[in-house]
Scaffold this active site. Structure first.
Site, PDB file in Angstrom:
ATOM      1  N   SER A  24       0.838  -1.216   0.000  1.00 29.03           N
ATOM      2  CA  SER A  24       0.000   0.000   0.000  1.00 29.03           C
ATOM      3  C   SER A  24       0.865   1.255   0.000  1.00 29.03           C
ATOM      4  O   SER A  24       0.586   2.226  -0.713  1.00 29.03           O
ATOM      5  CB  SER A  24      -0.890   0.016   1.241  1.00 29.03           C
ATOM      6  OG  SER A  24      -1.835  -1.008   1.182  1.00 29.03           O
ATOM      7  N   ARG A  28       1.451   4.352  -2.978  1.00 28.59           N
ATOM      8  CA  ARG A  28       1.236   5.764  -2.631  1.00 28.59           C
ATOM      9  C   ARG A  28       2.500   6.590  -2.806  1.00 28.59           C
ATOM     10  O   ARG A  28       2.447   7.739  -3.245  1.00 28.59           O
ATOM     11  CB  ARG A  28       0.719   5.861  -1.190  1.00 28.59           C
ATOM     12  CG  ARG A  28      -0.727   5.383  -1.073  1.00 28.59           C
ATOM     13  CD  ARG A  28      -1.058   4.983   0.342  1.00 28.59           C
ATOM     14  NE  ARG A  28      -2.478   4.686   0.523  1.00 28.59           N
ATOM     15  CZ  ARG A  28      -3.077   3.551   0.163  1.00 28.59           C
ATOM     16  NH1 ARG A  28      -2.385   2.598  -0.435  1.00 28.59           N
ATOM     17  NH2 ARG A  28      -4.369   3.377   0.398  1.00 28.59           N
ATOM     18  N   SER A 198      -9.955   2.996   8.157  1.00 30.08           N
ATOM     19  CA  SER A 198      -9.154   2.138   7.275  1.00 30.08           C
ATOM     20  C   SER A 198      -7.715   2.654   7.300  1.00 30.08           C
ATOM     21  O   SER A 198      -7.432   3.695   7.891  1.00 30.08           O
ATOM     22  CB  SER A 198      -9.718   2.177   5.853  1.00 30.08           C
ATOM     23  OG  SER A 198      -9.567   3.474   5.316  1.00 30.08           O
ATOM     24  N   ASP A 320      -6.908  -8.028   4.877  1.00 28.51           N
ATOM     25  CA  ASP A 320      -6.157  -8.838   3.909  1.00 28.51           C
ATOM     26  C   ASP A 320      -5.579 -10.107   4.537  1.00 28.51           C
ATOM     27  O   ASP A 320      -5.109 -10.993   3.826  1.00 28.51           O
ATOM     28  CB  ASP A 320      -5.018  -8.004   3.297  1.00 28.51           C
ATOM     29  CG  ASP A 320      -5.559  -6.900   2.394  1.00 28.51           C
ATOM     30  OD1 ASP A 320      -6.712  -7.006   1.942  1.00 28.51           O
ATOM     31  OD2 ASP A 320      -4.828  -5.923   2.156  1.00 28.51           O
ATOM     32  N   LYS A 347     -12.652  -8.917  -3.194  1.00 28.34           N
ATOM     33  CA  LYS A 347     -11.202  -8.714  -3.307  1.00 28.34           C
ATOM     34  C   LYS A 347     -10.705  -9.388  -4.587  1.00 28.34           C
ATOM     35  O   LYS A 347     -11.490  -9.623  -5.493  1.00 28.34           O
ATOM     36  CB  LYS A 347     -10.503  -9.270  -2.062  1.00 28.34           C
ATOM     37  CG  LYS A 347     -10.872  -8.523  -0.778  1.00 28.34           C
ATOM     38  CD  LYS A 347     -10.286  -7.132  -0.743  1.00 28.34           C
ATOM     39  CE  LYS A 347     -10.688  -6.397   0.519  1.00 28.34           C
ATOM     40  NZ  LYS A 347     -10.318  -4.982   0.481  1.00 28.34           N
ATOM     41  N   ARG A 351     -12.953 -14.094  -1.590  1.00 34.56           N
ATOM     42  CA  ARG A 351     -12.077 -14.760  -0.609  1.00 34.56           C
ATOM     43  C   ARG A 351     -12.845 -15.528   0.462  1.00 34.56           C
ATOM     44  O   ARG A 351     -12.249 -16.358   1.133  1.00 34.56           O
ATOM     45  CB  ARG A 351     -11.126 -13.743   0.048  1.00 34.56           C
ATOM     46  CG  ARG A 351      -9.991 -13.363  -0.853  1.00 34.56           C
ATOM     47  CD  ARG A 351      -8.938 -12.526  -0.152  1.00 34.56           C
ATOM     48  NE  ARG A 351      -7.866 -12.218  -1.087  1.00 34.56           N
ATOM     49  CZ  ARG A 351      -7.137 -11.115  -1.065  1.00 34.56           C
ATOM     50  NH1 ARG A 351      -7.349 -10.201  -0.128  1.00 34.56           N
ATOM     51  NH2 ARG A 351      -6.176 -10.924  -1.954  1.00 34.56           N
TER      52      ARG A 351
HETATM   53  C1  S3P Z   1      -5.610  -1.216   0.120  1.00 33.69           C
HETATM   54  C2  S3P Z   1      -6.803  -1.147   0.780  1.00 33.69           C
HETATM   55  C3  S3P Z   1      -7.651  -2.311   1.089  1.00 33.69           C
HETATM   56  C4  S3P Z   1      -6.868  -3.600   0.976  1.00 33.69           C
HETATM   57  C5  S3P Z   1      -6.039  -3.649  -0.269  1.00 33.69           C
HETATM   58  C6  S3P Z   1      -5.042  -2.505  -0.315  1.00 33.69           C
HETATM   59  C7  S3P Z   1      -4.871   0.019  -0.162  1.00 33.69           C
HETATM   60  O1  S3P Z   1      -8.713  -2.383   0.154  1.00 33.69           O
HETATM   61  O2  S3P Z   1      -7.733  -4.708   1.030  1.00 33.69           O
HETATM   62  O3  S3P Z   1      -5.322  -4.875  -0.351  1.00 33.69           O
HETATM   63  O4  S3P Z   1      -3.694  -0.036  -0.553  1.00 33.69           O
HETATM   64  O5  S3P Z   1      -5.455   1.085   0.004  1.00 33.69           O
HETATM   65  P1  S3P Z   1     -10.041  -1.476   0.279  1.00 33.69           P
HETATM   66  O6  S3P Z   1      -9.678  -0.078   0.136  1.00 33.69           O
HETATM   67  O7  S3P Z   1     -10.897  -1.951  -0.856  1.00 33.69           O
HETATM   68  O8  S3P Z   1     -10.627  -1.787   1.599  1.00 33.69           O
END
Ligand code: S3P
Length: 442
Positions: A24, A28, A198, A320, A347, A351
């Site tokens: 992630s 970014r 989140s 995840d 996902k 899953r």
């Molecule tokens: C992620 C956010 C999550 C995660 C994904 C990576 C991210 O998904 O499950 O593997 O990098 O922002 P969601 O934003 O759909 O919850």
């Protein structure tokens, strides 16, 4: 034929693993530095397929990038030329398997004065995009997609945007980040409220780059910002990759595994909490903060696990890791209930269904419903033929199960690990002493 790997039971799991860079944060770091003004160096960038998809899309948008890949020391150099440095891509942008690439770029491109088309592989083309399309359109963006604007490919004719006050129906860092990227370019403030927190990597990075972002009660409020400062950083180890070894070490009867420099951002590290609730012998040492993200060294040893209830906001912080936690639960004493997992159905694969069906092949007692998983621990799993269904996290969860199962576990679609953890099979081999266990390519 999709590549098969045979995982044999390991007599001992021992050693230190350097978890790959956080996926992630790598996405970014590339995207935000691409729109900053100046050069940034991103050490420990994750050179896995998802993040490489982001780099290819950024290159197609005219961004100068250099990925140096010397032995285990990947470094990304990004030449940011501001939002205006992006130009209309000559062809469709292919996010491949990566939801983060597609959703974050959709938010960014909604405000750029040109036409972009975002596409992906068959998995990504079936994942919900209405959750970004609807609020982006409310901001004034012209975004269209298949099936009533809910599925990719997405066509984006970027233009002027206005800030909105948006209550997100699901907790999603991808949606939040997409709207923040649009909000940077909008007129007026963008206000976002999530049902549960989140992962907050985008917010941390944006603040460090000089954007004005504040909390107002439960809401996150962003002011537009045309200029971002470049952010050189070292990406922490990915807790979502480390999680496979945390579970492997905890369920294996003869194990000690150490993981150094792993990101333990509280919005991400729910797996540590869940494993500890289950009774795992899991140590967190040397906690420190580096480049705005908390990191620590983790040590896990063979443990006696018990069933627990995992629910509420904790689920968002370990979303995840649910497939591999299901492996831990399959061997724990008693019942584990993981509820609030509806998001898992959208996902890289469904899953919930995939975890239930594949773990059952190994003898797990597991049931799935729309929104939950219920797992009754059994004393042992038995190796069998199973299938990753092209889902990287499922492939790795099955491999962890294979390390403790009786007999061989044959995993088809084993190459899916390259999406987030290209060195996974090498690390598995290194942890498994050659005499005791091994993996074989089929
Ligand atoms: C992620 C956010 C999550 C995660 C994904 C990576 C991210 O998904 O499950 O593997 O990098 O922002 P969601 O934003 O759909 O919850």
């Amino acid at each position: 034929m999709s590549p098969e790997i045979t995982v044999k039971p390991a007599r001992r799991l021992e050693g230190a693993v350097i978890a790959p860079g956080d996926k992630s944060i790598s996405h970014r770091a590339a995207i935000l530095n691409a729109i900053a003004s100046g050069q940034a160096a991103v050490d420990n960038f994750l050179p896995a397929d998802d993040c490489l998809a982001t780099l290819d899309c950024l290159r197609a948008l005219g961004v100068d990038l250099l990925l140096e890949r010397s032995e285990r020391k990947p470094r990304l150099i990004v030449e940011g030329r501001g939002f205006d440095g992006l130009r209309e891509p000559a062809a469709a942008l292919d996010a491949r398997n990566s939801g983060t690439t597609m959703r974050l770029l959709a938010g960014l491109l909604a405000g750029r004065p040109f036409l972009s088309v975002l596409t992906g592989d068959s998995s990504l083309l079936s994942r919900p995009m209405g959750r970004i399309v609807a609020p982006l359109r409310e901001m004034g963006a012209q975004v269209r997609g298949r099936d009533g604007d809910t599925l990719a490919p997405l066509t984006i004719r970027g233009g002027p945007l206005r800030g909105i006050d948006h209550r997100m129906p699901v907790a999603s860092a991808q949606v939040k980040s997409a709207l923040l990227l649009a909000g940077l370019q909008a007129e007026g403030e963008t206000r976002l409220t999530e049902p549960a927190p989140s992962r907050d990597h985008t917010e941390r990075m944006l603040r460090a780059m000089g954007a004005s972002l504040r909390s107002d009660g439960e809401a996150l409020v962003l002011s537009p910002s045309e200029r971002l400062a470049p952010l050189s950083m070292r990406v922490p180890g990915d807790i979502s990759a480390a999680a496979f070894w945390l579970v492997a070490g905890a369920i294996h009867p003869n194990a000690e595994i150490r993981l150094e420099g792993v990101g333990v951002n509280p919005t991400r590290a729910g797996v540590i909490e869940a494993l500890r609730m289950m009774g795992a012998d899991l140590r967190v040492d040397n906690q420190r903060e580096e480049d705005g993200e908390p990191k620590a060294d983790l040590t896990v040893r063979s443990s006696r696990l018990r069933g627990v209830r995992i629910e509420g906001p904790l689920v968002v912080r370990l979303i995840d890791e649910v497939p591999v936690l299901a492996v831990a639960a399959a061997l724990a004493q008693g019942r584990t209930v993981i509820s609030g997992v509806a998001e898992l159905r959208v996902k890289e694969s469904d899953r919930v269904a995939a975890t239930v069906e594949e773990l059952r092949k190994l003898g797990a007692r597991i049931e799935g419903s729309d929104d939950s998983l219920v797992i009754e621990g059994v004393p042992a799993l038995t190796g069998a033929r199973c299938d990753s269904r092209g889902d990287h996290r499922l492939a790795m969860a099955l491999a962890v199960a294979g390390l403790v199962a009786r007999g061989d576990t044959v995993i088809s679609g084993a190459d899916a690990v390259g999406v987030s953890y290209p060195g996974f099979w090498d690390d598995l081999r290194a942890l498994t002493s050659p005499a005791a266990g091994a993996v074989e390519k089929g």
